[in-house]
Motif scaffolding. Structure first.
Motif: not given
Length: 515
Positions: A12-14
């Protein structure tokens, strides 16, 4: 969560998506539905007829039940969902690669209108079909206004069937005048191929005009071809190159001077709706593909829907019956010299309803906006494609709604052919076809974006073509080896040339290969 901490998808984040959409199609080892039949399985019970049973004479009774597949509802659903996952189409991808076939979005709400007529019976008395007959009548009048013609028949089940109906009317017209000696039909190399095919099927000698140096049909060749044997000119405008012939009225006049008829193939009408009309250019007949221009499903070669439009002089030869209106009541009449039926009953009513709904939704201004948007989209996409090194568009002429491009330069440089580029594009969820014989344009591909696609769609499609063209230069074997992400790999086309192997139905397959 801790168990997946090392997995990339757990980060994360994507991260952002890659520039090109990643795609991998489903691949099912799916038997055909007849092979999945199991005795005793069934889906839902068919409701009773709601009418007294009729005792049929033995001569028309089946000796055994029909050999239909026996399957549960769930297995039927799985079967067709799996097949749908192995397809590409306008509901799934940017489907601009079927140039000349005008693949546009068909609004799903129109399907609900089509379902509303599904239970009508073709043998119902016209008094019980007033609503549907009114739709036929109104759609006829709309297409007459769009084309400038006097009357329209909606009976043909496809564009090619409409072309054949027009040829049949041309033949009947000349026969009625005692001019059966007119046995030649003139067409052009970049007209819809069904023109030549239908004329030949009807027994005419076909004369094909080649393009001149500017990409237009050669008017000098037309002057040399017309004569006392001329039955008709069948011509598409704009042609499949996307080039509009500005001298089309002269073509019509030359044929008329020789005593022939002029027939406008409007398979490519999507870019001229509300802008020019067949009758205004002097044409005697025309046809529309409702499944192209007016957004009904193509239906994989039928049942689609076609429409024949004719001048007043040819109205008595239209396929019958046609719908007549008097004092708000609608009836079926057969024109006095009708060529007969092109399709059973009235035609493909669900598609007639869809086309009517589509036109009513848009209105006159909307139809013209369709044409303007289709031309704008096409010229935007052409600007993007011609920036790709190795891509070109023969003849420096303005295009209307489509362009036949060429990869000749790229192919000569890399050895990669147009068909291989189209197949590699399928690895990114799009494709194009190259069925443009004869290959007057080397290494062809034809794109027709229509009004259905957004700027983002066209940018995505052009970016995929640019990427594959780049791959052809850096790794041509990668492109030649495609597809990698499709349901099947390359197929052997050899059986296509061997009728002994053809099996268009399960019965034919059983008879030829399993018996």
């Amino acid at each position: 969560m801790s168990g997946h901490a090392a997995e990339p998808f757990a980060k994360l984040p994507v991260g952002p998506k890659p520039p090109l959409r990643r795609f991998h199609q489903a691949r099912w080892d799916e038997p055909i539905i007849f092979e999945q039949s199991r005795p005793g399985q069934r889906g839902i019970a068919v409701p009773g007829p709601g009418a007294p049973a009729v005792e049929l004479p033995d001569s028309v009774r089946r000796a055994a039940p029909p050999a239909l597949p026996e399957m549960s509802q769930l297995h039927v659903l799985r079967h067709y969902v799996r097949l749908s996952q192995e397809s590409l189409g306008v509901d799934l991808n940017v489907d601009v690669g079927q140039g000349t076939c005008t693949m546009k979005y068909s609004p799903k709400v129109n399907d609900s209108f089509a379902r509303a007529v599904a239970e009508l019976h073709p043998l119902q008395h016209p008094d019980t079909l007033q609503g549907v007959l009114e739709i036929y009548w109104r759609l006829e009048r709309m297409l007459a206004e769009i084309s400038g013609m006097a009357r329209v028949s909606l009976q043909p089940g496809s564009g090619s069937a409409a072309i054949y109906a027009n040829i049949a009317m041309i033949r009947a017209y000349h026969a009625a005048r005692g001019e059966e000696h007119r046995d030649q039909v003139i067409t052009t190399m970049f007209s819809h191929p069904s023109n030549a095919a239908c004329a030949k099927t009807a027994g005419y000698e076909v004369i094909t005009l080649m393009p001149d140096a500017d990409g237009y049909p050669d008017i000098k060749a037309l002057r040399a071809a017309v004569g006392p044997r001329t039955a008709a000119l069948l011509i598409t405008n704009p042609e499949d190159t996307g080039i509009f012939n500005p001298r089309i009225a002269e073509f019509v006049e030359l044929v008329h001077q020789a005593g022939g008829l002029a027939c406008y193939d409007q398979a490519n009408a999507n870019g001229i709706l509300g802008i020019t009309r067949a009758r205004d250019a002097g044409f005697d007949l025309c046809h529309f593909n409702l499944h192209k221009t007016f957004s009904t499903p193509h239906a994989c070669g039928g049942p689609a829907a076609g429409a024949c439009g004719v001048s007043e002089a040819l109205a008595e030869f239209l396929p019958g019956p046609v719908v007549a209106e008097q004092d708000g009541r609608f009836s079926l009449v057969t024109p006095p010299r009708s060529i007969g039926k092109i399709r059973p009953f009235l035609g493909v009513t669900p598609n007639v309803v869809r086309a009517y709904a589509w036109i009513m939704t848009l209105g006159a201004e909307g139809l013209r906006q369709v044409a303007e948007t289709a031309a704008l989209n096409n010229n935007y996409l052409m600007h993007k494609v011609l920036q790709i090194p190795g891509a070109s568009a023969p003849w420096d002429r303005r295009r209307i709604e489509q362009v036949r491009y060429s990869w000749q330069e790229l192919s000569e440089e890399t050895g990669v052919h147009s068909e291989e580029i189209g197949v590699r594009a399928a690895d990114f969820g799009v494709h194009y076809w190259t069925s443009h014989h004869p290959y007057l344009v080397p290494e062809p591909f034809t794109l027709e974006p229509t009004e259905s696609y957004s700027k983002e769609d066209l940018d995505e499609y052009a970016a995929i073509l640019a990427h594959v063209a780049s791959e052809a230069r850096t790794d041509p074997e990668l492109v030649k080896g495609a597809p990698y992400n499709s349901p099947i790999h390359k197929i052997d086309p050899t059986p296509l040339d061997d009728p002994r192997q053809w099996a268009p139905t399960w019965r034919a397959y059983v008879r030829k290969h399993l018996a």
